[in-house]
Enzyme design. Structure first.
Site, PDB file in Angstrom:
ATOM      1  N   TRP A 197      40.686  61.617 -36.132  1.00 42.39           N
ATOM      2  CA  TRP A 197      40.838  60.470 -36.635  1.00 42.39           C
ATOM      3  C   TRP A 197      39.941  59.444 -35.974  1.00 42.39           C
ATOM      4  O   TRP A 197      40.390  58.383 -36.013  1.00 42.39           O
ATOM      5  CB  TRP A 197      42.383  60.006 -36.231  1.00 42.39           C
ATOM      6  N   HIS A 198      38.778  59.706 -35.867  1.00 39.78           N
ATOM      7  CA  HIS A 198      37.730  58.889 -35.420  1.00 39.78           C
ATOM      8  C   HIS A 198      36.570  58.542 -36.523  1.00 39.78           C
ATOM      9  O   HIS A 198      35.430  58.445 -36.265  1.00 39.78           O
ATOM     10  CB  HIS A 198      36.980  59.600 -34.249  1.00 39.78           C
ATOM     11  N   TYR A 199      37.080  58.256 -37.622  1.00 44.61           N
ATOM     12  CA  TYR A 199      36.005  58.179 -38.896  1.00 44.61           C
ATOM     13  C   TYR A 199      35.654  56.671 -38.749  1.00 44.61           C
ATOM     14  O   TYR A 199      36.247  55.953 -38.321  1.00 44.61           O
ATOM     15  CB  TYR A 199      36.653  58.398 -39.913  1.00 44.61           C
ATOM     16  N   HIS A 200      34.371  56.525 -39.434  1.00 50.88           N
ATOM     17  CA  HIS A 200      33.693  55.252 -39.278  1.00 50.88           C
ATOM     18  C   HIS A 200      32.676  55.198 -40.109  1.00 50.88           C
ATOM     19  O   HIS A 200      32.404  56.236 -41.137  1.00 50.88           O
ATOM     20  CB  HIS A 200      32.940  55.031 -37.761  1.00 50.88           C
TER      21      HIS A 200
ATOM     22  N   LYS B 125      35.415  67.961 -29.501  1.00 51.50           N
ATOM     23  CA  LYS B 125      35.000  66.964 -30.548  1.00 51.50           C
ATOM     24  C   LYS B 125      33.355  66.743 -29.975  1.00 51.50           C
ATOM     25  O   LYS B 125      33.113  66.833 -29.126  1.00 51.50           O
ATOM     26  CB  LYS B 125      35.493  65.594 -30.615  1.00 51.50           C
TER      27      LYS B 125
END
Length: 564
Positions: free
Chosen positions: A503-506, A403
């Site tokens: 799944w680390h959207y912001h 990532k």
């Protein structure tokens, strides 16, 4: 075929089955303040109304209840009713569950990447891989946080939800492979974000039981907190007076039977409504409530409260690129434990375990490319046999993934309709920034070194090279993006074509654009946003520790301000 393959590909990544653990049930704390929204009165009043019982909302509500009456509204159900949340063996089942009662809600970005948002008390901490790691010292300083309160807030969280993982063979090999690859120094077991290789914390305790942000509600004053499940907030209500800023004063929510309820703030200038609905839900609900870009408000016939052009802007998702590694020997079930934090902005992690998918995964992998068959039936190594003896049904191995930090690529969110239960349109613009591409390429090179290391050699077939593994991923329908002829020969193209979410959207309600440094929505009174939507970049290797910390941190600051 893309949707079904993704379902099983992710299931493989997160290791679906563990027959021993799946027979156990999660421990329900028996919260007396937990109710279904159907039991709520038609109209109620509170000092604070928190929208979203997720990773930030739970610690925030627990903290505010120390001195105030708090309503916490969660659109999903309880995590304690679902053993697939409690144990690592179930990691993946919620993501593959497309029912309306699922603790996750699938959405597909306009980039063609399949993603998910949480729909359960505890939020993303209920359905993720459990990795716990703090933000870097530089991140905390840049955010302007009070360092002492940050450390106290992290510690408050860690007493209940963070543990040292049990390191077994696969994760040990990944750690040692990272050190062989030059990702040093060896920082051992630590929550801190440090350049080099480390073992991070985990939400899973020594018995393999997940602890989530919902556990932080144990800190709450049960006499002052009300938590309503299956409460879908449709709108924030405002008092509008000409010449004055709009004042948030209530919310409209719908219960599981479709009945409408209203909750209002008690009298008093310091009472507030706080959005903690996540990077998708918070900007979506602001726009639905009339705070957002004027063009979107007009397009959906939403009464304007405030023309705020930055709501929904700055959306980012940290791109992940992964390689599946079939193993000639059994491997343990493990989620993320070891991590390599490179100086150039790429993080290397891994997960492993045996999974059983009735031969479906093997059949579809081997039908994807002639080269895939080489894994199982190598003409150059007669000792390599199908892992399940040739009958289909079992594949053993794991994933190594990378990532990138940031990212620098930005996108946007827009409404599709006025239903808050439907997903909005989200565009992340993966790898649109050249620095993100370069970081990915460098990360893939480190991954290659790990896979070719002596430490990792027991988990790789003798004649299986990294090029073959990359070919498998490049030819598999892991997303809905177009493939290119040079995907396997250009690492830059490989990054773009095989991108997945971690799944680390912001983003969407960024500090300095939508909210100020106290997380108050600019141009509106008595309304804040406290969650990952306020981040302009994802903190550390995994954001959940910092999101939980933020909930506690801001709760303490709000209460301190209330006492002045």
């Amino acid at each position: 075929m893309g949707f079904e393959f993704w379902r099983f590909f992710i299931a493989a990544f997160i290791v679906l089955f563990n027959p021993i653990a799946s027979q156990r049930q999660g421990a329900d704390p028996g919260y007396k303040f937990l109710h279904h929204a159907t039991s709520a009165p038609s109209v109620s009043y509170y000092d604070y109304i928190v929208i979203g019982g997720g990773t930030a909302g739970c610690p925030l509500a627990a903290t505010l209840s120390e001195k105030s009456f708090v309503l916490l509204l969660e659109r999903g159900g309880s995590p304690y009713e679902n053993p697939n949340i409690t144990f690592p063996s179930g990691f993946g089942r919620p993501l593959a569950d497309l029912s309306h009662s699922s603790p996750s809600q699938r959405f597909i970005s306009e980039d063609g990447v399949i993603n998910a948002r949480a729909r359960v008390l505890g939020g993303g901490s209920c359905i993720n891989a459990g990795f716990y790691s703090r933000a870097s010292a530089d991140y905390i300083a840049a955010a302007g946080f009070d360092g002492k309160l940050v450390n106290e807030s992290y510690g408050w969280v860690e007493k209940l939800v963070a543990f040292e993982p049990l390191m077994e063979h696969w994760q040990t090999a990944v750690r040692d492979g990272l050190l062989e690859a030059g990702v040093g120094p060896d920082n051992g077991y630590t929550f801190d974000h440090l350049i080099g290789t480390k073992i991070g914390g985990t939400l899973f305790d020594a018995e393999g039981r997940r602890h989530t942000a919902a556990d932080l509600l144990k800190y709450a004053d049960p006499a002052k907190l009300t938590v309503l499940l299956h409460a879908s907030v449709h709108k924030i209500l405002f008092i509008l007076k000409e010449g004055k800023s709009p004042v948030a004063n209530g919310v409209v929510f719908i219960d599981g039977f479709g009945k409408l309820h209203k909750a209002y703030l008690n009298g008093g200038p310091k009472n507030e409504i706080i959005l903690s609905a996540g990077a998708i839900g918070s900007p979506q609900l602001l726009i639905l409530s009339g705070v957002g870009p004027l063009g979107q408000l007009k397009a959906h016939n939403i009464t304007k409260v405030l023309d705020q052009p930055f709501v929904g802007q700055g959306m980012s998702d940290n791109p992940m690129n992964a390689v599946f590694v079939p193993s000639p020997i059994p491997v343990e079930i493990s989620l993320i434990q070891a991590v390599g934090i490179t100086p150039f902005g790429s993080y290397i992690e891994a997960a492993s375990g045996e999974f059983f998918v009735g031969g479906w995964l093997q059949d579809h992998l081997t039908s994807t490319s002639d080269k895939v068959g080489g894994i199982w039936y190598s003409q150059d190594a007669e000792d390599i046999n199908p892992p399940d003896g040739g009958g289909g049904g079992g594949i053993q191995g794991g994933f190594v993934l990378e990532k990138i930090m940031g990212p620098l690529s930005k996108g946007y969110l827009e409404l599709k309709n006025k239903n808050p239960n439907d997903n909005p349109s989200v565009t992340f613009n993966y790898f649109s920034h050249p620095v993100d591409v370069q970081r990915c390429v460098e990360g893939l090179k480190v991954m290659t070194s790990v896979l070719e290391s002596k430490a990792f050699s027991p988990f790789k077939y003798r004649d299986m090279n990294v090029s073959l593994l990359l070919d498998i991923v490049a030819s598999a329908p892991i997303n809905l993006r177009a493939k290119h002829p040079n995907t396997t020969t250009s690492l830059e193209q490989f990054c773009k074509d095989t991108v997945m979410t971690i799944w680390h959207y912001h983003g969407g309600c960024e500090v300095g654009k939508v909210v100020d440094s106290d997380y108050k929505v600019m141009g509106v009174d008595r309304l804040r946003v406290i969650d990952g939507s306020t981040f302009s970049e994802s903190p550390g290797t995994n954001p959940q520790a910092t999101v939980m910390m933020l909930g506690r941190y801001m709760g303490v600051k709000i209460l301190r301000g209330r006492s002045h």
